[in-house]
Design a protein around this motif. Structure first.
Motif, PDB file in Angstrom:
ATOM      1  N   ASP A   8      -7.118  -8.692  -6.525  1.00  0.00           N
ATOM      2  CA  ASP A   8      -6.010  -8.510  -7.199  1.00  0.00           C
ATOM      3  C   ASP A   8      -5.140  -9.893  -7.638  1.00  0.00           C
ATOM      4  N   ASP A  59       0.994 -11.097   8.835  1.00  0.00           N
ATOM      5  CA  ASP A  59       0.076 -10.392   8.927  1.00  0.00           C
ATOM      6  C   ASP A  59      -1.317 -10.343   7.994  1.00  0.00           C
ATOM      7  N   TYR A  77     -12.317  -4.725   2.113  1.00  0.00           N
ATOM      8  CA  TYR A  77     -10.889  -4.667   1.753  1.00  0.00           C
ATOM      9  C   TYR A  77     -10.500  -6.287   1.103  1.00  0.00           C
ATOM     10  N   GLY A  89       4.192 -10.848   4.257  1.00  0.00           N
ATOM     11  CA  GLY A  89       4.426 -11.057   5.628  1.00  0.00           C
ATOM     12  C   GLY A  89       3.190 -11.610   6.476  1.00  0.00           C
ATOM     13  N   GLN A  94       0.939  -1.287  -0.091  1.00  0.00           N
ATOM     14  CA  GLN A  94      -0.094  -0.063   0.030  1.00  0.00           C
ATOM     15  C   GLN A  94       0.921   1.277  -0.061  1.00  0.00           C
ATOM     16  N   VAL A 112       8.188  -8.617  11.590  1.00  0.00           N
ATOM     17  CA  VAL A 112       9.307  -7.750  12.190  1.00  0.00           C
ATOM     18  C   VAL A 112       8.576  -6.992  13.115  1.00  0.00           C
ATOM     19  N   MET A 171       5.996  -4.006  13.790  1.00  0.00           N
ATOM     20  CA  MET A 171       6.585  -2.766  13.227  1.00  0.00           C
ATOM     21  C   MET A 171       5.608  -2.335  12.132  1.00  0.00           C
TER      22      MET A 171
END
Ligand code: TYM
Length: 350
Positions: A137, A151, A130, A149, A13, A200, A210
């Motif tokens: 996509d 998440d 979303y 990652g 993003q 991370v 992070m």
């Protein structure tokens, strides 16, 4: 053997503050996959506006993500780099998926709950759907592999659920249209969540991810940070008082130490075991300067190249434009197939 050609898709993003988590969890993986697969790397500007973005800043942020891709080593001649809004199929397929996905599925998405927080009534409806756009996509290109990652794991499970339901709901029609009835129309995409830095953590709090949105800039290393700033942030990173252990087992319940070792391992392209082989028994006063040197050696050249590309908007726009043309050429026949399967009547010539 899958009937689907191997293809990689992923996205970032353009919401400012690209950081070490984005780089190690995603972008380095993107670079690694371009030698073995055809790849599409998207700047997901339509996802960005699920929360408010200042238009002029959004444009700059789109170019910045494209610059980061290139500076990190994605070769625009090999891989397709483009921004999502330039290929209309993303929005079209997302609408169809809004009608395939169930409210219950989306209600379970933890990222929506985190992002909407207590103020759910005031969140945009785009933020709620979303994950359907994310599935669009990926499936618009029938991508088989998606490096991300940790998440994003739940969103990729939802992508598989949507592909499966579409394949089931329209199974008869998919066969009638001449597609392999066993495989269905969409692949069940594999997430690639790999390496020592899939999650991370904040440099200020080892139990918090992070993140771009953390109010403390000391919590993250931004990809645009200069050498001094990188060193300072590592020097100030929170740690405990113990020396580093010699085995990874000794990192349990030491989230800050585990995070810094994971970062070192990912930057050095070693395993955490190898890092502890070298640094087991060392104090942070020894380990932190070594980590800072490594981080500066790896990241400062990327920041320099991003700064150079910032002034070359003509080049970035040319890369994005050419990428969008290539992406659109793959997406169009897939989208036409979806419309035919769904039963939309095509009435226009040409
Ligand atoms: P975004 O923009 O939040 O993050 C981009 C990528 O960076 C990874 N990442 C991390 N990895 C490790 N540690 C961290 N602290 C960390 N923070 C972020 C993310 O997992 C991601 O891979 N929804 C996606 C963008 C997207 C997408 C897609 C991804 C839209 N469509 C299709 C894959 C396929 C997102 O918000 O990523």
């Amino acid at each position: 053997m899958s009937v689907f050609e191997p293809r990689v898709f992923s996205g970032v993003q353009p919401t400012g503050n690209l950081h070490l988590g984005n780089y190690l969890g995603a972008i380095t993986r993107f670079v690694a996959m371009q030698d073995t697969h055809p790849c599409l790397y998207c700047v997901v500007d339509m996802h960005a506006i699920t929360v408010w973005q200042e238009p002029a800043e959004l444009q700059a942020a789109i170019r910045e993500v494209a610059s980061a891709y290139i500076a990190a080593g994605i070769d625009p001649k090999k891989s397709i780099i483009f921004n999502q809004s330039q290929v209309s199929g993303h929005a079209e397929l997302a609408w169809i998926f809004n009608c395939v996905a169930r409210m219950g599925w989306l209600n379970r998405m933890t990222q929506f709950k985190e992002k909407a927080g207590k103020n759910r009534e005031n969140a945009s409806t785009g933020l709620f759907v979303y994950p359907n756009l994310m599935a669009a996509d990926i499936l618009l290109y029938r991508a088989t592999h998606v490096p991300v990652g940790e998440d994003q794991k739940q969103h990729l499970e939802l992508t598989r659920d949507i592909a499966q339901k579409f394949n089931n709901d329209y199974a008869g029609r998919i066969a009638d249209m001449g597609h392999d009835p066993e495989a269905g129309y969409f692949p069940l995409t594999e997430p690639i969540i790999a390496g020592p830095a899939t999650r991370v953590m904040s440099l200020r709090e080892g139990t918090k991810k992070m993140s771009k949105s953390d109010p403390s800039d000391l919590s993250r290393i931004n990809l645009t940070d200069d050498a001094d700033t990188i060193s300072k942030k590592i020097r100030k990173a929170k740690t405990d008082a113990e020396a580093l252990p010699s085995e990874t087992d000794g990192l349990k319940d030491r989230p800050e130490a585990a995070n810094l070792v994971g970062i070192y391992a990912a930057l050095a392209e070693h395993s955490p075991e190898q890092v502890l082989n070298d640094f087991g028994g060392s104090q942070f006063s020894t380990f932190k300067p070594a980590l800072a040197d490594l981080a500066v050696a790896k990241l400062a050249p990327i920041a320099d190249e991003m700064r150079r590309l910032k002034d070359d908007t003509a080049y970035i726009d040319q890369v994005l434009g050419a990428g969008a043309d290539r992406a659109d050429a793959i997406a169009r026949p897939v989208m036409q197939g979806v419309k035919d399967i769904t039963g939309f009547l095509s009435t226009r010539k040409g």
